[in-house]
Design an enzyme around this catalytic site. Structure first.
Site, PDB file in Angstrom:
ATOM      1  N   THR A 181       2.024 -13.012 -61.421  1.00 43.99           N
ATOM      2  CA  THR A 181       2.634 -14.034 -62.269  1.00 43.99           C
ATOM      3  C   THR A 181       2.909 -13.397 -63.625  1.00 43.99           C
ATOM      4  OG1 THR A 181       1.519 -15.856 -61.148  1.00 43.99           O
ATOM      5  CG2 THR A 181       2.323 -16.278 -63.362  1.00 43.99           C
ATOM      6  N   LYS A 203       7.172 -20.711 -60.711  1.00 49.21           N
ATOM      7  CA  LYS A 203       5.712 -20.659 -60.866  1.00 49.21           C
ATOM      8  C   LYS A 203       5.273 -21.215 -62.220  1.00 49.21           C
ATOM      9  CE  LYS A 203       1.362 -19.560 -60.441  1.00 49.21           C
ATOM     10  NZ  LYS A 203       0.830 -18.243 -60.137  1.00 49.21           N
ATOM     11  N   LYS A 234      -3.001 -18.288 -69.462  1.00 46.25           N
ATOM     12  CA  LYS A 234      -1.977 -17.236 -69.347  1.00 46.25           C
ATOM     13  C   LYS A 234      -0.645 -17.835 -68.886  1.00 46.25           C
ATOM     14  CE  LYS A 234      -0.499 -13.704 -66.119  1.00 46.25           C
ATOM     15  NZ  LYS A 234      -0.783 -13.039 -64.829  1.00 46.25           N
TER      16      LYS A 234
END
Length: 297
Positions: free
Chosen positions: A94, A169, A244
């Site tokens: 990611t 995502k 994050k």
């Protein structure tokens, strides 16, 4: 069966690597952690000494790395020079959309079939082979990657061109963070109003307040047996990882000129939780912060 290089054997990568080996593929595993490589070997993979060694002569490559700078470095310094043109490459990290696009463009220019394919589902799904893959890249690359990704997941969805997997995502996880905070607030308020939490779950899980954060990952102990709330908020999906992803979402929003007021509030709350030693707890543990009980036991 194919020969596959797997680079990055952390909490997510280790389970994904094991499932490829379990399916009968010849998996070459590499990680900077010698212990992680040993775990991969015990799961049926062959440990190697470098990323370059892992990718030489393979049919497919999977990478699962912490951040965009790591992805760029390993591709530019090791993979592109050592792998054969035509190899299908799946980056399941990611990372930021810009890096995913630039690495994808560089890979295509060198003759590779590259997709960005971040995952959703957490450690349990990685171990069980039930991840959801959100895939960005050309149709031809997706067609080649899908057969390998399907071994590790329950759903493999083509989002569009290079970078759109990452876009999906970060948008998904921003929504997850927001719905989790809302779910935690509702349970905390119900408790303050004297409503039994199981009773509230029984009602809201069948009413308009229902969400994945409630019915699959309930943030209070009791109602959903498999939730981290029933394991002392052991992740799962750690707060540090959610933070994050929220930072990636806020950076992307700033670049795109998109308004994300609830996303920004979610980032601020998770940053507070992280600073209060919640970074290694499951992200659903923010319930205890909202309820005022974090750090009391």
């Amino acid at each position: 069966m194919a020969t596959i290089a797997f680079i990055g054997l952390g909490n997510m990568g280790s389970g994904m690597c094991a499932n490829l080996a379990k399916a009968g593929h010849d998996v070459r595993a590499f990680d900077l952690s010698a212990d992680a490589v040993k775990r991969a070997e015990s799961a049926g993979a062959t440990g190697v000494a470098s990323a370059a060694e892992a990718v030489s002569g393979v049919d497919a490559i999977v990478t699962m790395l912490p951040a965009g700078r790591h992805v760029r470095a390993v591709y530019e310094n090791e993979i592109f020079d050592a792998a054969a043109a035509g190899t299908v490459i799946m980056d399941c990290s990611t990372i930021d959309v810009a890096t995913a696009k630039s690495v994808g463009e560089a890979a295509a220019a060198k003759g590779f079939l590259f997709v960005d394919a971040p995952v959703s589902g957490g450690v349990a799904a990685a171990d069980a082979g039930t991840l959801t893959f959100m895939v960005g890249g050309p149709e031809a690359a997706f067609a080649k990657a899908e057969e390998f990704l399907a071994v590790m997941g329950k759903a493999v969805i083509h989002a569009g061109d290079a970078g759109t997997g990452q876009a999906a995502k970060i948008c998904n996880n921003m929504l997850l963070a927001i719905t989790m905070i809302g779910t935690c607030e509702a349970f905390a308020l119900a408790d303050k109003l004297g409503l039994d939490q199981q009773k509230f779950f029984d009602i809201s899980s069948k009413a308009s307040g229902q969400s994945w954060s409630m019915t699959s990952y309930c943030p209070v102990p009791g109602p959903v047996e498999t939730s981290p709330a029933n394991r002392g908020y052991k992740p799962g999906f750690a707060t540090a990882m959610m933070l994050k992803d929220l930072k990636l979402a806020m950076d992307a929003a700033a670049t795109a000129g998109a308004s994300t007021p609830l996303g920004a509030q979610a980032e601020a709350l998770y940053a507070m939780f992280d600073n209060l030693d919640g970074r290694d707890a499951d992200f659903s543990g923010i319930y205890k912060l909202i309820a005022g009980s974090w750090g009391r036991d």
